[in-house]
Design a protein around this motif. Structure first.
Motif, PDB file in Angstrom:
ATOM      1  N   THR A 175      11.682   4.132  -1.170  1.00  0.00           N
ATOM      2  CA  THR A 175      10.577   3.194  -1.279  1.00  0.00           C
ATOM      3  C   THR A 175       9.272   3.980  -1.347  1.00  0.00           C
ATOM      4  OG1 THR A 175      11.760   1.520  -0.006  1.00  0.00           O
ATOM      5  CG2 THR A 175       9.370   1.275  -0.187  1.00  0.00           C
ATOM      6  N   VAL A 176       8.415   3.612  -2.288  1.00  0.00           N
ATOM      7  CA  VAL A 176       7.111   4.242  -2.445  1.00  0.00           C
ATOM      8  C   VAL A 176       6.049   3.183  -2.193  1.00  0.00           C
ATOM      9  CG1 VAL A 176       5.554   5.482  -3.995  1.00  0.00           C
ATOM     10  CG2 VAL A 176       8.035   5.865  -4.140  1.00  0.00           C
ATOM     11  N   ALA A 177       5.161   3.457  -1.248  1.00  0.00           N
ATOM     12  CA  ALA A 177       4.082   2.526  -0.911  1.00  0.00           C
ATOM     13  C   ALA A 177       2.754   3.234  -1.114  1.00  0.00           C
ATOM     14  CB  ALA A 177       4.208   2.041   0.528  1.00  0.00           C
ATOM     15  N   GLN A 178       1.750   2.490  -1.543  1.00  0.00           N
ATOM     16  CA  GLN A 178       0.448   3.086  -1.821  1.00  0.00           C
ATOM     17  C   GLN A 178      -0.659   2.262  -1.181  1.00  0.00           C
ATOM     18  OE1 GLN A 178      -0.456   3.330  -6.005  1.00  0.00           O
ATOM     19  NE2 GLN A 178      -2.425   4.343  -5.683  1.00  0.00           N
ATOM     20  N   ASN A 179      -1.626   2.956  -0.574  1.00  0.00           N
ATOM     21  CA  ASN A 179      -2.894   2.318  -0.266  1.00  0.00           C
ATOM     22  C   ASN A 179      -3.987   3.075  -1.005  1.00  0.00           C
ATOM     23  OD1 ASN A 179      -3.585   4.556   1.334  1.00  0.00           O
ATOM     24  ND2 ASN A 179      -2.936   3.581   3.220  1.00  0.00           N
TER      25      ASN A 179
END
Length: 259
Positions: A175-179
């Motif tokens: 899973t890749v999450a970005q802020n």
């Protein structure tokens, strides 16, 4: 049962705020919420140690903590780990190989334990999120259980897009999450939404019996907004995050009511 899930950075904590990064009205609203018998939980990309560091001296109290973008959870006093999903350390090695000497970014490893590591920092800056991290090398990796491989890419959108594309191309369905400044890589299926749901289930509640409120300002909050009964983003949130929530507010205290 009413449960409110709060992102931390950009939602409750603002480094430029003169009150130590926190809005007193927000802290009072959360306290009143809890005193009314409702649950307040974190839902943050920070690790156990990073959240404790960010909360120091604030008086902010959660009943439970969803951490590492849903990869782990702990009791509100941070003494007991409720669940933890670790990432294959090969991902950390690959990140160091790809970006360890790249100008403009930093490579970190955050754990389900008390210590987080800095493996490379070529930004020339200081992040309030990681200023307490411990310098580490590859030799330290086997000594820890890592939940997230965060890559900090400040002030360079094109490089951040490159890092996202690299992370999404990794074998293993991570899973890749970005802020706004960080790209986080977690074990498959781990998101803030998944972490909140798992915590609710482990507390013995049926989801249908919970009225869920979510507060978060960035893209990595969208998975929990998607499962909420009432979702809130902020005036400073990216446009697509604002469009994905029920309400757009200026601060938590504008919307959180104990009634």
């Amino acid at each position: 049962m009413k449960i409110a899930a709060f992102d931390f950075d950009g939602t409750l904590h603002h480094p430029g705020d003169p009150n130590g990064g926190f809005t007193p009205a927000d802290l009072a609203a959360i306290q009143a919420w809890r005193e009314a018998g409702h649950l307040a939980i974190s839902a943050t990309g920070r690790s156990r140690s990073a959240l404790a560091y960010g909360m120091r001296g604030s008086g902010l109290t959660f009943d439970y903590q969803v951490l590492s973008n849903g990869a782990s959870a702990a009791t509100g006093d941070n003494r007991e780990l409720i669940f933890g999903y670790t990432i294959d350390t090969d991902v950390l090695h690959k990140a160091i190989d790809a970006f360890g000497e790249r100008a403009g970014l930093a490579v970190y490893g955050t754990t389900i334990g008390p210590i987080d590591g800095v493996f490379a920092d070529n930004t020339g800056g200081i992040s309030h999120f990681t200023e307490h991290f411990t310098p580490m090398t590859r030799a330290d990796i086997p000594e820890h259980e890592f939940a997230v491989v965060p890559l900090w890419v400040p002030d360079n959108e094109s490089l951040r897009r490159e890092v996202v594309a690299w992370a999404e191309s990794l074998d293993g369905d991570y899973t890749v999450a970005q802020n706004q400044e960080y790209v986080d890589i977690m074990a498959p299926g781990r998101t803030k939404g998944a972490g909140v749901i798992e915590l609710i289930e482990r507390l013995g509640f049926d989801r249908a019996d919970v009225e869920l409120y979510t507060f978060g300002d960035s893209w990595n909050d969208m998975s929990m907004h998607a499962i909420a009964d009432h979702s809130y983003s902020f005036d400073h949130s990216p446009a697509d995050v604002r469009e994905a929530t029920d309400h757009v507010i200026s601060r938590v205290a504008d919307a959180l009511s104990p009634r």
